[in-house]
Design a protein around this motif. Structure first.
Motif, PDB file in Angstrom:
ATOM      1  N   ILE A  47       0.850  -1.186   0.000  1.00 33.25           N
ATOM      2  CA  ILE A  47       0.000   0.000   0.000  1.00 33.25           C
ATOM      3  C   ILE A  47       0.887   1.237   0.000  1.00 33.25           C
ATOM      4  O   ILE A  47       1.754   1.379   0.865  1.00 33.25           O
ATOM      5  CB  ILE A  47      -0.926   0.049   1.230  1.00 33.25           C
ATOM      6  CG1 ILE A  47      -1.870  -1.159   1.238  1.00 33.25           C
ATOM      7  CG2 ILE A  47      -1.728   1.354   1.254  1.00 33.25           C
ATOM      8  CD1 ILE A  47      -2.756  -1.224   2.474  1.00 33.25           C
ATOM      9  N   ILE A  48       0.683   2.093  -0.973  1.00 31.98           N
ATOM     10  CA  ILE A  48       1.357   3.385  -1.017  1.00 31.98           C
ATOM     11  C   ILE A  48       0.328   4.442  -0.668  1.00 31.98           C
ATOM     12  O   ILE A  48      -0.721   4.529  -1.306  1.00 31.98           O
ATOM     13  CB  ILE A  48       1.943   3.679  -2.406  1.00 31.98           C
ATOM     14  CG1 ILE A  48       2.912   2.583  -2.846  1.00 31.98           C
ATOM     15  CG2 ILE A  48       2.644   5.049  -2.414  1.00 31.98           C
ATOM     16  CD1 ILE A  48       3.389   2.713  -4.287  1.00 31.98           C
ATOM     17  N   PHE A  81       3.900  -1.059   3.749  1.00 31.42           N
ATOM     18  CA  PHE A  81       3.284   0.268   3.675  1.00 31.42           C
ATOM     19  C   PHE A  81       4.330   1.308   3.305  1.00 31.42           C
ATOM     20  O   PHE A  81       5.392   1.380   3.922  1.00 31.42           O
ATOM     21  CB  PHE A  81       2.649   0.631   5.016  1.00 31.42           C
ATOM     22  CG  PHE A  81       1.947   1.960   5.024  1.00 31.42           C
ATOM     23  CD1 PHE A  81       0.644   2.072   4.547  1.00 31.42           C
ATOM     24  CD2 PHE A  81       2.588   3.102   5.492  1.00 31.42           C
ATOM     25  CE1 PHE A  81      -0.008   3.297   4.559  1.00 31.42           C
ATOM     26  CE2 PHE A  81       1.950   4.329   5.504  1.00 31.42           C
ATOM     27  CZ  PHE A  81       0.647   4.429   5.032  1.00 31.42           C
ATOM     28  N   ILE A  82       4.025   2.092   2.278  1.00 33.19           N
ATOM     29  CA  ILE A  82       4.924   3.154   1.823  1.00 33.19           C
ATOM     30  C   ILE A  82       4.215   4.489   1.980  1.00 33.19           C
ATOM     31  O   ILE A  82       3.103   4.669   1.468  1.00 33.19           O
ATOM     32  CB  ILE A  82       5.330   2.948   0.350  1.00 33.19           C
ATOM     33  CG1 ILE A  82       6.062   1.614   0.188  1.00 33.19           C
ATOM     34  CG2 ILE A  82       6.199   4.104  -0.139  1.00 33.19           C
ATOM     35  CD1 ILE A  82       6.346   1.240  -1.268  1.00 33.19           C
ATOM     36  N   TYR A  83       4.853   5.406   2.688  1.00 33.87           N
ATOM     37  CA  TYR A  83       4.288   6.744   2.899  1.00 33.87           C
ATOM     38  C   TYR A  83       5.021   7.732   2.002  1.00 33.87           C
ATOM     39  O   TYR A  83       6.247   7.846   2.066  1.00 33.87           O
ATOM     40  CB  TYR A  83       4.435   7.153   4.361  1.00 33.87           C
ATOM     41  CG  TYR A  83       3.848   8.505   4.696  1.00 33.87           C
ATOM     42  CD1 TYR A  83       2.509   8.635   5.025  1.00 33.87           C
ATOM     43  CD2 TYR A  83       4.637   9.652   4.679  1.00 33.87           C
ATOM     44  CE1 TYR A  83       1.957   9.873   5.337  1.00 33.87           C
ATOM     45  CE2 TYR A  83       4.102  10.892   4.996  1.00 33.87           C
ATOM     46  CZ  TYR A  83       2.767  11.000   5.314  1.00 33.87           C
ATOM     47  OH  TYR A  83       2.230  12.229   5.610  1.00 33.87           O
ATOM     48  N   THR A 179      -4.450   9.598  -1.286  1.00 30.54           N
ATOM     49  CA  THR A 179      -4.625   8.657  -2.388  1.00 30.54           C
ATOM     50  C   THR A 179      -3.849   7.399  -2.034  1.00 30.54           C
ATOM     51  O   THR A 179      -2.732   7.482  -1.514  1.00 30.54           O
ATOM     52  CB  THR A 179      -4.101   9.239  -3.706  1.00 30.54           C
ATOM     53  OG1 THR A 179      -4.927  10.342  -4.108  1.00 30.54           O
ATOM     54  CG2 THR A 179      -4.126   8.196  -4.817  1.00 30.54           C
ATOM     55  N   PHE A 180      -4.450   6.245  -2.314  1.00 33.12           N
ATOM     56  CA  PHE A 180      -3.812   4.968  -2.004  1.00 33.12           C
ATOM     57  C   PHE A 180      -3.584   4.177  -3.293  1.00 33.12           C
ATOM     58  O   PHE A 180      -4.471   4.088  -4.140  1.00 33.12           O
ATOM     59  CB  PHE A 180      -4.678   4.144  -1.047  1.00 33.12           C
ATOM     60  CG  PHE A 180      -4.965   4.852   0.249  1.00 33.12           C
ATOM     61  CD1 PHE A 180      -4.068   4.801   1.299  1.00 33.12           C
ATOM     62  CD2 PHE A 180      -6.131   5.590   0.411  1.00 33.12           C
ATOM     63  CE1 PHE A 180      -4.334   5.462   2.488  1.00 33.12           C
ATOM     64  CE2 PHE A 180      -6.404   6.252   1.595  1.00 33.12           C
ATOM     65  CZ  PHE A 180      -5.501   6.192   2.635  1.00 33.12           C
ATOM     66  N   ILE A 181      -2.390   3.620  -3.413  1.00 34.27           N
ATOM     67  CA  ILE A 181      -2.074   2.686  -4.494  1.00 34.27           C
ATOM     68  C   ILE A 181      -1.908   1.322  -3.849  1.00 34.27           C
ATOM     69  O   ILE A 181      -0.974   1.097  -3.076  1.00 34.27           O
ATOM     70  CB  ILE A 181      -0.788   3.077  -5.243  1.00 34.27           C
ATOM     71  CG1 ILE A 181      -0.806   4.554  -5.643  1.00 34.27           C
ATOM     72  CG2 ILE A 181      -0.581   2.175  -6.446  1.00 34.27           C
ATOM     73  CD1 ILE A 181      -1.844   4.914  -6.672  1.00 34.27           C
ATOM     74  N   ILE A 182      -2.833   0.410  -4.129  1.00 37.57           N
ATOM     75  CA  ILE A 182      -2.794  -0.913  -3.513  1.00 37.57           C
ATOM     76  C   ILE A 182      -2.506  -1.943  -4.594  1.00 37.57           C
ATOM     77  O   ILE A 182      -3.312  -2.168  -5.498  1.00 37.57           O
ATOM     78  CB  ILE A 182      -4.125  -1.237  -2.805  1.00 37.57           C
ATOM     79  CG1 ILE A 182      -4.448  -0.143  -1.783  1.00 37.57           C
ATOM     80  CG2 ILE A 182      -4.046  -2.615  -2.126  1.00 37.57           C
ATOM     81  CD1 ILE A 182      -5.779  -0.322  -1.089  1.00 37.57           C
ATOM     82  N   ASN A 183      -1.322  -2.541  -4.501  1.00 37.02           N
ATOM     83  CA  ASN A 183      -0.853  -3.482  -5.522  1.00 37.02           C
ATOM     84  C   ASN A 183      -1.063  -2.932  -6.930  1.00 37.02           C
ATOM     85  O   ASN A 183      -1.526  -3.624  -7.835  1.00 37.02           O
ATOM     86  CB  ASN A 183      -1.551  -4.837  -5.369  1.00 37.02           C
ATOM     87  CG  ASN A 183      -0.957  -5.662  -4.236  1.00 37.02           C
ATOM     88  OD1 ASN A 183      -0.154  -5.155  -3.440  1.00 37.02           O
ATOM     89  ND2 ASN A 183      -1.347  -6.928  -4.139  1.00 37.02           N
ATOM     90  N   GLY A 184      -0.707  -1.666  -7.090  1.00 39.90           N
ATOM     91  CA  GLY A 184      -0.718  -1.047  -8.407  1.00 39.90           C
ATOM     92  C   GLY A 184      -2.007  -0.372  -8.824  1.00 39.90           C
ATOM     93  O   GLY A 184      -2.054   0.304  -9.854  1.00 39.90           O
ATOM     94  N   ARG A 185      -3.069  -0.526  -8.030  1.00 39.84           N
ATOM     95  CA  ARG A 185      -4.361   0.068  -8.384  1.00 39.84           C
ATOM     96  C   ARG A 185      -4.656   1.256  -7.469  1.00 39.84           C
ATOM     97  O   ARG A 185      -4.459   1.173  -6.264  1.00 39.84           O
ATOM     98  CB  ARG A 185      -5.479  -0.962  -8.266  1.00 39.84           C
ATOM     99  CG  ARG A 185      -6.845  -0.426  -8.675  1.00 39.84           C
ATOM    100  CD  ARG A 185      -7.891  -1.512  -8.666  1.00 39.84           C
ATOM    101  NE  ARG A 185      -9.213  -0.991  -8.970  1.00 39.84           N
ATOM    102  CZ  ARG A 185     -10.333  -1.709  -9.008  1.00 39.84           C
ATOM    103  NH1 ARG A 185     -10.275  -3.029  -8.757  1.00 39.84           N
ATOM    104  NH2 ARG A 185     -11.489  -1.154  -9.301  1.00 39.84           N
ATOM    105  N   GLN A 186      -5.148   2.339  -8.062  1.00 37.95           N
ATOM    106  CA  GLN A 186      -5.383   3.569  -7.295  1.00 37.95           C
ATOM    107  C   GLN A 186      -6.774   3.613  -6.668  1.00 37.95           C
ATOM    108  O   GLN A 186      -7.766   3.241  -7.291  1.00 37.95           O
ATOM    109  CB  GLN A 186      -5.214   4.800  -8.196  1.00 37.95           C
ATOM    110  CG  GLN A 186      -5.324   6.115  -7.444  1.00 37.95           C
ATOM    111  CD  GLN A 186      -5.122   7.336  -8.318  1.00 37.95           C
ATOM    112  OE1 GLN A 186      -5.911   8.270  -8.289  1.00 37.95           O
ATOM    113  NE2 GLN A 186      -4.050   7.324  -9.125  1.00 37.95           N
ATOM    114  N   TYR A 187      -6.808   4.109  -5.413  1.00 38.32           N
ATOM    115  CA  TYR A 187      -8.056   4.281  -4.677  1.00 38.32           C
ATOM    116  C   TYR A 187      -8.035   5.644  -3.987  1.00 38.32           C
ATOM    117  O   TYR A 187      -6.978   6.157  -3.638  1.00 38.32           O
ATOM    118  CB  TYR A 187      -8.219   3.196  -3.595  1.00 38.32           C
ATOM    119  CG  TYR A 187      -8.295   1.785  -4.121  1.00 38.32           C
ATOM    120  CD1 TYR A 187      -9.528   1.186  -4.348  1.00 38.32           C
ATOM    121  CD2 TYR A 187      -7.131   1.050  -4.366  1.00 38.32           C
ATOM    122  CE1 TYR A 187      -9.598  -0.124  -4.820  1.00 38.32           C
ATOM    123  CE2 TYR A 187      -7.194  -0.255  -4.839  1.00 38.32           C
ATOM    124  CZ  TYR A 187      -8.439  -0.831  -5.070  1.00 38.32           C
ATOM    125  OH  TYR A 187      -8.504  -2.108  -5.548  1.00 38.32           O
TER     126      TYR A 187
END
Length: 203
Positions: A47-48, A81-83, A179-187
């Motif tokens: 998760i980014i 987790f990446i901040y 904004t969250f990038i979870i396994n390459g997908r943006q949310y």
């Protein structure tokens, strides 16, 4: 450097000549800063989070859902987790500079303080007071006054932070926080229950 990044960097440092101490230790050989990473580097889910220290929604995430996420998924090795810092204003950049200069071990602790005091430390029409408020937090966190003063004058660090943000945001198409990038997908921003469901589907 575009006009926005130039304005952020020039506004971030109170002296024209920067002290290079922190740039040497924080800025990498590419002139960027490394990610803030928590958890198992080999976790099935990455998760980014893109966040700004002056964003109220980011404050609410870090005061609530993030603590659950850390306890249930990051600390248990299920999530890496990446901040990543986002800069919409100079106040957010100053806050990131302080957290970075505290060192990687203290970064998230400083970040917690910055979010907790979000309503108090930024004084939009008084940059000197904003800087003073952040410096006080640094002292409370155990940083030396000399370290804090030099940090706020480090133009190389300010430039590296802004450039890193611009590169990452452009690559991932990020224009709002959180904004969250979870396994390459943006949310976008979401309740913790929804975030947990997304994680569970990928475990």
């Amino acid at each position: 450097m575009n006009r926005i990044s130039r304005r952020l960097v020039l506004g971030a440092t109170s002296a024209f000549f920067a002290f290079p101490v922190f740039a040497q230790s924080i800025v990498n050989e590419d002139g960027l800063v490394d990610d803030i990473v928590l958890g198992n580097p080999d976790a099935a889910v990455t998760i980014i989070e893109y966040a700004s220290f002056t964003c109220p929604h980011c404050k609410r995430f870090h005061e609530g859902p993030f603590k659950q996420l850390k306890e249930e998924y990051i600390d248990t090795g299920k999530v890496k987790f990446i901040y990543r810092e986002v800069f919409f204003d100079r106040e957010g950049l100053w806050a990131s500079m302080l957290a970075r200069c505290a060192g990687p071990e203290k970064y998230m602790g400083i970040a917690d303080m910055i979010y907790t005091e979000q309503r108090n430390w930024p004084v939009r029409d008084n940059p000197a007071q904003t800087e003073a408020n952040l410096k006080k937090m640094g002292l409370v966190a155990g940083m030396e006054q000399e370290t804090i003063d030099a940090c706020f004058q480090d133009r190389a660090l300010a430039q590296a932070l802004v450039t890193t943000y611009q590169n990452n945001a452009s690559q991932d198409g990020v224009n709002s926080t959180p904004t969250f990038i979870i396994n390459g997908r943006q949310y976008g921003n979401m309740p913790y229950g929804e975030l947990s469901q997304i994680i569970e589907r990928r475990l």
